[in-house]
Motif scaffolding. Structure first.
Motif, PDB file in Angstrom:
ATOM      1  N   VAL A 211       0.850  -1.190   0.000  1.00  0.00           N
ATOM      2  CA  VAL A 211       0.000   0.000   0.000  1.00  0.00           C
ATOM      3  C   VAL A 211       0.888   1.241   0.000  1.00  0.00           C
ATOM      4  O   VAL A 211       1.728   1.412   0.886  1.00  0.00           O
ATOM      5  N   MET A 212       0.716   2.085  -1.005  1.00  0.00           N
ATOM      6  CA  MET A 212       1.497   3.317  -1.105  1.00  0.00           C
ATOM      7  C   MET A 212       0.859   4.390  -0.218  1.00  0.00           C
ATOM      8  O   MET A 212      -0.319   4.717  -0.378  1.00  0.00           O
ATOM      9  N   VAL A 213       1.648   4.915   0.718  1.00  0.00           N
ATOM     10  CA  VAL A 213       1.123   5.788   1.761  1.00  0.00           C
ATOM     11  C   VAL A 213       1.990   7.040   1.888  1.00  0.00           C
ATOM     12  O   VAL A 213       3.215   6.976   1.741  1.00  0.00           O
ATOM     13  N   LYS A 214       1.350   8.163   2.155  1.00  0.00           N
ATOM     14  CA  LYS A 214       2.061   9.398   2.527  1.00  0.00           C
ATOM     15  C   LYS A 214       1.830   9.665   4.010  1.00  0.00           C
ATOM     16  O   LYS A 214       0.784   9.294   4.561  1.00  0.00           O
ATOM     17  N   TYR A 215       2.788  10.315   4.637  1.00  0.00           N
ATOM     18  CA  TYR A 215       2.623  10.658   6.047  1.00  0.00           C
ATOM     19  C   TYR A 215       1.533  11.724   6.166  1.00  0.00           C
ATOM     20  O   TYR A 215       1.517  12.688   5.393  1.00  0.00           O
ATOM     21  N   PRO A 216       0.618  11.581   7.133  1.00  0.00           N
ATOM     22  CA  PRO A 216      -0.587  12.426   7.173  1.00  0.00           C
ATOM     23  C   PRO A 216      -0.354  13.810   7.786  1.00  0.00           C
ATOM     24  O   PRO A 216      -0.961  14.183   8.791  1.00  0.00           O
ATOM     25  N   ARG A 217       0.497  14.584   7.154  1.00  0.00           N
ATOM     26  CA  ARG A 217       0.728  15.959   7.597  1.00  0.00           C
ATOM     27  C   ARG A 217      -0.228  16.885   6.849  1.00  0.00           C
ATOM     28  O   ARG A 217      -0.344  16.820   5.627  1.00  0.00           O
ATOM     29  N   ALA A 218      -0.928  17.719   7.586  1.00  0.00           N
ATOM     30  CA  ALA A 218      -1.897  18.628   6.969  1.00  0.00           C
ATOM     31  C   ALA A 218      -1.232  19.472   5.896  1.00  0.00           C
ATOM     32  O   ALA A 218      -0.170  20.052   6.105  1.00  0.00           O
ATOM     33  N   GLY A 219      -1.846  19.496   4.731  1.00  0.00           N
ATOM     34  CA  GLY A 219      -1.306  20.250   3.608  1.00  0.00           C
ATOM     35  C   GLY A 219      -0.467  19.430   2.659  1.00  0.00           C
ATOM     36  O   GLY A 219      -0.087  19.918   1.590  1.00  0.00           O
ATOM     37  N   SER A 220      -0.177  18.169   3.029  1.00  0.00           N
ATOM     38  CA  SER A 220       0.622  17.316   2.151  1.00  0.00           C
ATOM     39  C   SER A 220      -0.141  16.079   1.682  1.00  0.00           C
ATOM     40  O   SER A 220       0.336  15.364   0.800  1.00  0.00           O
ATOM     41  N   VAL A 221      -1.311  15.817   2.248  1.00  0.00           N
ATOM     42  CA  VAL A 221      -2.140  14.688   1.812  1.00  0.00           C
ATOM     43  C   VAL A 221      -3.553  15.191   1.512  1.00  0.00           C
ATOM     44  O   VAL A 221      -4.034  16.144   2.127  1.00  0.00           O
ATOM     45  N   LYS A 222      -4.189  14.556   0.523  1.00  0.00           N
ATOM     46  CA  LYS A 222      -5.571  14.876   0.169  1.00  0.00           C
ATOM     47  C   LYS A 222      -5.784  16.384   0.006  1.00  0.00           C
ATOM     48  O   LYS A 222      -6.729  16.979   0.529  1.00  0.00           O
ATOM     49  N   THR A 223      -4.881  17.016  -0.763  1.00  0.00           N
ATOM     50  CA  THR A 223      -4.938  18.477  -0.877  1.00  0.00           C
ATOM     51  C   THR A 223      -6.154  18.955  -1.680  1.00  0.00           C
ATOM     52  O   THR A 223      -6.692  20.027  -1.401  1.00  0.00           O
ATOM     53  N   ARG A 224      -6.575  18.180  -2.661  1.00  0.00           N
ATOM     54  CA  ARG A 224      -7.789  18.572  -3.389  1.00  0.00           C
ATOM     55  C   ARG A 224      -8.993  18.557  -2.455  1.00  0.00           C
ATOM     56  O   ARG A 224      -9.807  19.488  -2.447  1.00  0.00           O
ATOM     57  N   LEU A 225      -9.097  17.523  -1.668  1.00  0.00           N
ATOM     58  CA  LEU A 225     -10.160  17.460  -0.673  1.00  0.00           C
ATOM     59  C   LEU A 225      -9.968  18.549   0.376  1.00  0.00           C
ATOM     60  O   LEU A 225     -10.931  19.180   0.824  1.00  0.00           O
ATOM     61  N   GLY A 226      -8.704  18.788   0.747  1.00  0.00           N
ATOM     62  CA  GLY A 226      -8.408  19.789   1.758  1.00  0.00           C
ATOM     63  C   GLY A 226      -8.809  21.192   1.352  1.00  0.00           C
ATOM     64  O   GLY A 226      -9.197  22.009   2.205  1.00  0.00           O
ATOM     65  N   ARG A 227      -8.726  21.495   0.068  1.00  0.00           N
ATOM     66  CA  ARG A 227      -9.136  22.820  -0.391  1.00  0.00           C
ATOM     67  C   ARG A 227     -10.644  23.026  -0.244  1.00  0.00           C
ATOM     68  O   ARG A 227     -11.131  24.155  -0.247  1.00  0.00           O
TER      69      ARG A 227
END
Length: 215
Positions: free
Chosen positions: A9-25
């Protein structure tokens, strides 16, 4: 089969602003990162339920120790290597085969709603096909599985990642190389609020409250 099959499973560390940025916007970066944590934990629980070994392919912006602290024991860890997504995916297969696995099921971490039965089907279909692919509704794919004997690294070269043409171009490349392909059920990645809403309506996941940040 279980002892020689890896779910990577390819994973990024869950730091705000670095993951799910489209959703975050749309809902706020902090809330998006919190949701992403839930996505990963839910998906990993499903992966473990299959009985296959689970390996986390960690984005290199954080140390493996950070991922271990976040996700705990019971899974393996490797660092993603490569200049783009395609090279990272190719390397994940190569690292897994070097670890002794004969069959690798590689997936992203945007599908907390992925059923275990789909993962098990991917493993089974590698017996009849060279490449197994799970199409995503956005024109990409959420899963790819191959055995060591049928590994085809060229499928990851010269692909316009993050576009609606990823799957079509990949299939053309595989057809030109006369590779047998099996397609799984098409599924929706969660990249936007519309995706999150649709998946929540279909599965009941992540519907406890309005996901938007307040204040």
């Amino acid at each position: 089969m279980n002892n020689k099959t890896a779910i990577v499973v390819m994973v990024k560390y869950p730091r705000a602003g670095s993951v799910k940025t489209r959703l975050g916007r749309q809902i706020g970066m902090k809330k998006a990162s919190e949701l992403y944590c839930g996505f990963v934990r839910t998906l990993l629980a499903t992966c473990r339920s299959t009985g296959f070994d689970v390996v986390i392919s960690c984005h290199p912006d954080h140390l493996v120790s950070d991922y271990q602290e976040w996700l705990g024991n019971g899974v393996g860890f490797m660092i993603q290597k490569g200049a783009d997504l395609g090279h990272k995916m190719q390397d994940a297969f190569e690292q897994s085969f070097a670890l002794g696995f004969d069959r690798v099921i590689l997936m992203g971490s945007d599908l907390p709603h992925l059923p275990g039965a789909v993962i098990e089907a991917a493993a089974q279909k590698t017996g009849a096909c060279d490449v197994v692919i799970g199409p995503a509704l956005d024109g990409g794919y959420y899963l790819v599985a191959m055995t060591k004997d049928h590994f085809f690294p060229d499928m990851f070269d010269d692909i316009p990642w993050s576009t609606a043409n990823v799957l079509d171009i990949t299939l053309e490349k595989l057809a030109a190389a006369r590779r047998r392909v099996c397609l799984l059920k098409a599924m929706r990645d969660i990249d936007t609020l519309a995706d999150l809403t649709a998946v929540s309506a279909e599965t009941g996941l992540f519907v406890k409250s309005d996901p938007r940040e307040t204040g």
